[in-house]
Scaffold this active site. Structure first.
Site, PDB file in Angstrom:
ATOM      1  N   CYS A  25      15.247  -9.113 -68.536  1.00 16.94           N
ATOM      2  CA  CYS A  25      16.484  -9.028 -69.321  1.00 16.94           C
ATOM      3  C   CYS A  25      16.332  -9.953 -70.520  1.00 16.94           C
ATOM      4  O   CYS A  25      15.202 -10.327 -70.871  1.00 16.94           O
ATOM      5  CB  CYS A  25      17.705  -9.374 -68.465  1.00 16.94           C
ATOM      6  SG  CYS A  25      17.689 -11.046 -67.778  1.00 16.94           S
TER       7      CYS A  25
ATOM      8  N   ASN B 139      16.940 -14.086 -68.761  1.00 11.49           N
ATOM      9  CA  ASN B 139      16.317 -14.341 -67.450  1.00 11.49           C
ATOM     10  C   ASN B 139      17.120 -15.342 -66.607  1.00 11.49           C
ATOM     11  O   ASN B 139      16.548 -16.111 -65.833  1.00 11.49           O
ATOM     12  CB  ASN B 139      14.853 -14.799 -67.598  1.00 11.49           C
ATOM     13  CG  ASN B 139      14.060 -14.786 -66.283  1.00 11.49           C
ATOM     14  OD1 ASN B 139      13.193 -15.612 -66.067  1.00 11.49           O
ATOM     15  ND2 ASN B 139      14.362 -13.862 -65.404  1.00 11.49           N
TER      16      ASN B 139
ATOM     17  N   CYS C 278      20.673 -14.150 -65.684  1.00 12.38           N
ATOM     18  CA  CYS C 278      21.767 -13.376 -65.062  1.00 12.38           C
ATOM     19  C   CYS C 278      21.245 -12.130 -64.342  1.00 12.38           C
ATOM     20  O   CYS C 278      21.186 -12.090 -63.108  1.00 12.38           O
ATOM     21  CB  CYS C 278      22.799 -12.967 -66.109  1.00 12.38           C
ATOM     22  SG  CYS C 278      23.582 -14.351 -66.954  1.00 12.38           S
ATOM     23  N   ARG C 279      20.864 -11.102 -65.106  1.00 14.85           N
ATOM     24  CA  ARG C 279      20.547  -9.805 -64.497  1.00 14.85           C
ATOM     25  C   ARG C 279      19.177  -9.736 -63.836  1.00 14.85           C
ATOM     26  O   ARG C 279      19.058  -9.324 -62.680  1.00 14.85           O
ATOM     27  CB  ARG C 279      20.660  -8.693 -65.549  1.00 14.85           C
ATOM     28  CG  ARG C 279      22.051  -8.463 -66.057  1.00 14.85           C
ATOM     29  CD  ARG C 279      22.061  -7.663 -67.343  1.00 14.85           C
ATOM     30  NE  ARG C 279      21.493  -8.415 -68.448  1.00 14.85           N
ATOM     31  CZ  ARG C 279      21.269  -7.951 -69.662  1.00 14.85           C
ATOM     32  NH1 ARG C 279      21.545  -6.681 -69.927  1.00 14.85           N
ATOM     33  NH2 ARG C 279      20.771  -8.716 -70.601  1.00 14.85           N
ATOM     34  N   SER C 280      18.123 -10.096 -64.587  1.00 15.48           N
ATOM     35  CA  SER C 280      16.782  -9.888 -64.011  1.00 15.48           C
ATOM     36  C   SER C 280      16.486 -10.780 -62.807  1.00 15.48           C
ATOM     37  O   SER C 280      15.845 -10.298 -61.857  1.00 15.48           O
ATOM     38  CB  SER C 280      15.679  -9.986 -65.076  1.00 15.48           C
ATOM     39  OG  SER C 280      15.628 -11.262 -65.675  1.00 15.48           O
TER      40      SER C 280
ATOM     41  N   ASP D 178      25.225  -6.733 -69.854  1.00 13.95           N
ATOM     42  CA  ASP D 178      25.037  -8.178 -69.870  1.00 13.95           C
ATOM     43  C   ASP D 178      26.342  -8.863 -69.443  1.00 13.95           C
ATOM     44  O   ASP D 178      27.351  -8.746 -70.129  1.00 13.95           O
ATOM     45  CB  ASP D 178      24.662  -8.590 -71.305  1.00 13.95           C
ATOM     46  CG  ASP D 178      24.360 -10.059 -71.427  1.00 13.95           C
ATOM     47  OD1 ASP D 178      24.605 -10.806 -70.454  1.00 13.95           O
ATOM     48  OD2 ASP D 178      23.876 -10.455 -72.500  1.00 13.95           O
TER      49      ASP D 178
HETATM   50  P1  4NP Z   1      20.724 -12.110 -69.036  1.00 13.05           P
HETATM   51  O1  4NP Z   1      22.089 -12.667 -69.682  1.00 13.05           O
HETATM   52  O2  4NP Z   1      19.937 -11.495 -70.178  1.00 13.05           O
HETATM   53  O3  4NP Z   1      21.177 -11.099 -68.040  1.00 13.05           O
HETATM   54  O4  4NP Z   1      20.029 -13.312 -68.427  1.00 13.05           O
HETATM   55  C1  4NP Z   1      22.117 -13.559 -70.765  1.00 13.05           C
HETATM   56  C2  4NP Z   1      21.901 -14.893 -70.542  1.00 13.05           C
HETATM   57  C3  4NP Z   1      21.959 -15.783 -71.603  1.00 13.05           C
HETATM   58  C4  4NP Z   1      22.236 -15.316 -72.885  1.00 13.05           C
HETATM   59  C5  4NP Z   1      22.442 -13.970 -73.101  1.00 13.05           C
HETATM   60  C6  4NP Z   1      22.379 -13.091 -72.033  1.00 13.05           C
HETATM   61  N1  4NP Z   1      22.319 -16.240 -73.966  1.00 13.05           N
HETATM   62  O5  4NP Z   1      22.638 -15.798 -75.088  1.00 13.05           O
HETATM   63  O6  4NP Z   1      22.061 -17.434 -73.774  1.00 13.05           O
END
Ligand code: 4NP
Length: 159
Positions: free
Chosen positions: A8, A11, A13-15, A126
């Site tokens: 994602c 790295n 939240c989702r992945s 997200d």
């Molecule tokens: P992820 O979510 O891609 O599912 O891990 C996010 C985590 C952090 C951020 C964006 C999306 N960020 O902008 O810091």
């Protein structure tokens, strides 16, 4: 060995949630000697961090543990991993760019949504700026998709 990588943006939240669910299923199926799993981010926003507290809470509520520490995708991943699963179209586009500039790649690069129930959820949304219920929604999408992915891998590799 078959190597599976979930990707994602951050790295956190989702992945890592997908990685933990998939690892749980692989372990339940007793296939740890045949399949490895990991996750990474297209960005380097959160290197070395544990998953977001909300990802950990949702996983814990479903009896799944994670010890993942965030890392960015790196070029050698495309030589190692057989399956690379992007959480959304942006991740897929970013990965495709790196992928094409780094032959020879062995990875099969796909959207995680390809394994969702009705094939309609192209993107795993997200949840970073959402609340805990958004993380639970992500879990509800990822759990059946991870199961389908594992079934597909078992079929393709006769496990
Ligand atoms: P992820 O979510 O891609 O599912 O891990 C996010 C985590 C952090 C951020 C964006 C999306 N960020 O902008 O810091």
């Amino acid at each position: 060995m078959i190597h599976v990588l979930f990707v994602c943006l951050g790295n956190i939240c989702r992945s890592p949630m997908a990685e933990a669910i998939f690892g749980h299923l692989v372990t339940q199926a007793g296939l740890e000697q045949q399949i490895t799993w990991d996750s990474a981010g297209t960005s380097n926003y959160h290197p070395g961090k544990l998953p977001d507290i909300r990802t950990r809470q949702v996983l814990e509520a479903h009896g799944i543990r994670t010890q993942h520490l965030a890392r960015q995708v790196r070029n050698p991943d495309f030589e190692k991993y057989d399956y690379v699963l992007a959480m959304d179209q942006h991740n897929l586009r970013d990965l495709t760019r790196v992928f094409q500039s780094h032959p020879p790649a062995r990875s099969k690069l796909e959207l995680m949504g390809a394994y969702c129930e009705d094939g309609l959820c192209a993107d795993v949304p997200d949840p970073y700026y959402g609340d805990l219920s958004d993380f639970e929604d992500v879990y509800q999408m990822l759990a059946p998709a991870c199961q389908r992915l594992l079934t597909t891998i078992c079929t393709e590799h006769r496990l």
